[in-house]
Write an enzyme that holds these catalytic residues in place. Structure first.
Site, PDB file in Angstrom:
ATOM      1  N   SER A 235       0.811  -1.221   0.000  1.00 23.37           N
ATOM      2  CA  SER A 235       0.000   0.000   0.000  1.00 23.37           C
ATOM      3  C   SER A 235       0.845   1.273   0.000  1.00 23.37           C
ATOM      4  O   SER A 235       1.670   1.478  -0.895  1.00 23.37           O
ATOM      5  CB  SER A 235      -0.959  -0.047   1.187  1.00 23.37           C
TER       6      SER A 235
ATOM      7  N   ASP B  18      -9.360  -3.375  -5.926  1.00 21.18           N
ATOM      8  CA  ASP B  18      -9.210  -4.264  -4.774  1.00 21.18           C
ATOM      9  C   ASP B  18     -10.050  -3.825  -3.579  1.00 21.18           C
ATOM     10  O   ASP B  18      -9.787  -4.217  -2.445  1.00 21.18           O
ATOM     11  CB  ASP B  18      -7.730  -4.392  -4.378  1.00 21.18           C
TER      12      ASP B  18
ATOM     13  N   HIS C 139      -7.800  -5.077  -0.638  1.00 20.18           N
ATOM     14  CA  HIS C 139      -6.554  -4.360  -0.361  1.00 20.18           C
ATOM     15  C   HIS C 139      -5.992  -4.703   1.013  1.00 20.18           C
ATOM     16  O   HIS C 139      -4.768  -4.734   1.206  1.00 20.18           O
ATOM     17  CB  HIS C 139      -6.807  -2.848  -0.458  1.00 20.18           C
TER      18      HIS C 139
END
Length: 423
Positions: free
Chosen positions: A190, A353, A385
């Protein structure tokens, strides 16, 4: 003992000059792995100094001047009276004169356990798997937590916290000096992907090729994402109870990293992202959006400190594997009604996602066309995610990529986990 050993390793790395090595004891045949977490996977501690003026008597840590957990903040999650304290201590200040971000007056913060996997939140399924492969915390396995409220800045703009983190992360990647000179495998998730990528670009090509074996990017959002706009419009509550709108806006807008979530013109182009009855906002008129939501003070740092860093996505010229989730409903456009940008929005969804739009996740795939750039993408159907470390086949896929990174990677390709990871 494990934490103490990890800290000693970090101290040794920070103290050694570039290019030096220290023995090969205990290195085995493993390339060192450096884990760079995502936004919410970092721990943050705070301490109030004598200059702190608490907004309420209930504010924890205001009197004893001891370090206490700021994130995660279980006290604020249990007790609503602690929420104003959390917001006050968590918020940053953008000093326009200094052109940099800092903690609020009287607040000192730190990220504990740098160098040790103990620092990570939510990686407890991946780390034991790595340890089962022979990795040892502080010897061949390291973690690089950071203060997720901050970011870095382009040349010519100060970034005290970000520059310090880049220095420490760079030294940690050089852990190859303690492992028979083997270059490191960097695994980032991320927001950690964005920081890792910018670190690579800030280092000479010779440094990258010397110290980085491969970079594994999990859910890279190198083009921002639509929900990043909505967070600045509606605010963030961090999962806390009874958070007022002004407090949510302060939590969202005071952080330097919030502007890094905004969709970039390079990746999103003219796609409509926020729509009102009178205006449509895309990544190309983000300044207008910031002004329209009442965040005009964010325009200058966005234009000068954020946008220049994302005007291009040059290949890092080290082997890269991008692991992404897809097939999850992801906010793509926010349509606001009669209350405008201050009201609730109807959400139009697209692929991604769940947090990051597919156009952003796929942005790095252009690197496959760059001569000399080794690149691979692994697509995980239905993985959110936040699911890389909780979904079994996603964890297996990450482990497989780390294992493969110890070998030569000379092909460019796309792998679907439906074929690769179902066993």
């Amino acid at each position: 003992m494990v934490l103490a050993r990890a800290l000693l390793v970090v101290v040794a790395l920070l103290a050694q000059p570039l290019g030096s090595r220290s023995g090969d004891a205990g290195a085995g045949d493993l390339h060192p792995v450096v884990l760079v977490p995502g936004y919410g996977s970092n721990q943050l501690e705070a301490m109030m100094t004598a200059a702190y003026e608490p907004p309420a008597p209930a504010c924890a840590g205001a009197a004893d001047h001891r370090w206490f957990p700021l994130w995660p903040n279980h006290a604020a999650m249990r007790d609503a009276s602690q929420v104003p304290c959390f917001a006050d201590q968590m918020s940053l200040v953008y000093d326009a004169g200094a052109d940099d971000y800092r903690d609020a007056d009287g607040v000192a913060t730190r990220t504990p356990f740098f160098g040790s996997a103990r620092a990570l939140i939510g990686w407890d399924r991946l780390v034991p798997r790595l340890e089962g492969m022979g990795y040892r915390d502080g010897e061949t396995l390291y973690a690089a937590p950071y203060d997720f409220r901050y970011a870095v800045a382009p040349p010519g703009h100060p970034s005290a916290v970000g520059d310090r983190y880049f220095r420490d992360l760079g030294r940690l990647i050089q852990a190859s000096r303690l492992n028979q000179g083997r270059p490191a495998i960097v695994v980032a998730h991320s927001f950690g992907c964005a920081l890792t990528y910018q670190l690579l670009l800030s280092r000479p090509l010779a440094w990258r090729r010397r110290y980085v074996k491969r970079v594994v990017l999990l859910g890279p959002a190198l083009g921002g994402f639509a929900a990043g706009m909505y967070a600045l419009s509606a605010g963030m509550d961090y999962g806390l109870p009874n958070v007022t709108r002004p407090t949510m806006l302060r939590l969202a807008r005071s952080q330097q990293s919030a502007l890094w979530r905004l969709p970039t013109p390079l990746v999103f182009g003219d796609r409509p992202l926020a729509v009102t009855r009178t205006a449509t906002y895309s990544a190309r008129n983000m300044s207008g959006f910031l002004e329209a939501i009442g965040f005009a003070e964010g325009v200058r740092p966005y234009l000068t400190r954020v946008l220049p860093m994302w005007e291009a996505l040059p290949a890092p010229m080290v082997p890269v594997t991008s692991v992404i989730g897809f097939g999850v409903r992801t906010p793509e456009t926010y349509v606001f009604g009669t209350d405008g940008l201050e009201g609730e929005a109807e959400v139009l969804y697209g692929d991604g996602d769940g947090d990051i739009n597919m156009v952003s996740l796929a942005a790095v795939e252009r690197w496959s066309e760059v001569e000399g750039q080794v690149f691979k993408v692994v697509r995980l159907p239905g993985v959110h995610h936040d699911g890389f470390f909780s979904t079994d086949f996603a964890v297996k896929s990450i482990i497989a990529e780390i294992s493969e990174a110890g070998e030569s990677l000379e092909h460019i390709g796309v792998v679907s986990c439906q074929q690769k990871c179902s066993d």
